[in-house]
Design a protein around this motif. Structure first.
Motif, PDB file in Angstrom:
ATOM      1  N   VAL A   1      -5.359   4.017  -1.695  1.00  0.00           N
ATOM      2  CA  VAL A   1      -5.874   2.656  -1.858  1.00  0.00           C
ATOM      3  C   VAL A   1      -7.286   2.598  -1.287  1.00  0.00           C
TER       4      VAL A   1
ATOM      5  N   LEU B   1      -8.458  -4.000  -2.104  1.00  0.00           N
ATOM      6  CA  LEU B   1      -7.427  -4.950  -2.514  1.00  0.00           C
ATOM      7  C   LEU B   1      -8.059  -6.311  -2.739  1.00  0.00           C
TER       8      LEU B   1
ATOM      9  N   LEU C   1      -3.984  -4.052  -5.771  1.00  0.00           N
ATOM     10  CA  LEU C   1      -4.503  -2.950  -4.967  1.00  0.00           C
ATOM     11  C   LEU C   1      -5.183  -1.959  -5.905  1.00  0.00           C
ATOM     12  N   TYR C   2      -6.302  -1.418  -5.462  1.00  0.00           N
ATOM     13  CA  TYR C   2      -7.091  -0.498  -6.284  1.00  0.00           C
ATOM     14  C   TYR C   2      -7.059   0.888  -5.662  1.00  0.00           C
ATOM     15  N   LEU C   3      -6.845   1.890  -6.523  1.00  0.00           N
ATOM     16  CA  LEU C   3      -6.710   3.264  -6.059  1.00  0.00           C
ATOM     17  C   LEU C   3      -7.766   4.181  -6.664  1.00  0.00           C
TER      18      LEU C   3
ATOM     19  N   GLU D   1       0.862   4.051  -3.034  1.00  0.00           N
ATOM     20  CA  GLU D   1       0.452   5.407  -2.694  1.00  0.00           C
ATOM     21  C   GLU D   1       1.591   6.399  -2.912  1.00  0.00           C
TER      22      GLU D   1
ATOM     23  N   ARG E   1       0.838  -1.205   0.000  1.00  0.00           N
ATOM     24  CA  ARG E   1       0.000   0.000   0.000  1.00  0.00           C
ATOM     25  C   ARG E   1       0.868   1.248   0.000  1.00  0.00           C
TER      26      ARG E   1
END
Length: 98
Positions: free
Chosen positions: A36, A39, A95-97, A28, A24
């Motif tokens: 984030v 996930l 991981l999704y942002l 970031e 993370r």
């Protein structure tokens, strides 16, 4: 959704981190000011489910990891405006942002 794959290859005995907090921090730092928002772990389908946080049943069952991940991504796009997925193949995690 845009997608980035971060592949880390080594010749020696050293391995890249696979811990969620360190991954993370990495994404970031690379994509600041994005944060984030979710996930997905490939092997088990473990994820941070917004519905479960609200006390509702999870619609992205880990036992159905293939289609569950697609439904999870749609949830993140709708709820958090997620627009970037960063995959770490060595950790088996995305991981999704937003």
């Amino acid at each position: 959704m845009e997608h980035v794959v971060v592949e880390i290859k080594t010749d020696g005995p050293f391995r890249a981190s696979e811990t969620i907090p360190e991954l993370r921090d990495c994404v970031e730092a690379l994509y600041a000011p994005m944060r984030v928002v979710g996930l997905w772990e490939d092997a088990s389908g473990m994820h941070l489910c917004p519905q479960e946080e609200l006390g509702q049943p999870c619609p992205h069952r880990p036992e159905d990891a293939g289609s569950g991940c697609e439904a999870y991504v749609l949830t993140l796009q709708r709820r958090f405006q997620a627009n970037l997925g960063v995959s770490f193949p060595h950790a088996g995690m995305t991981l999704y942002l937003a």
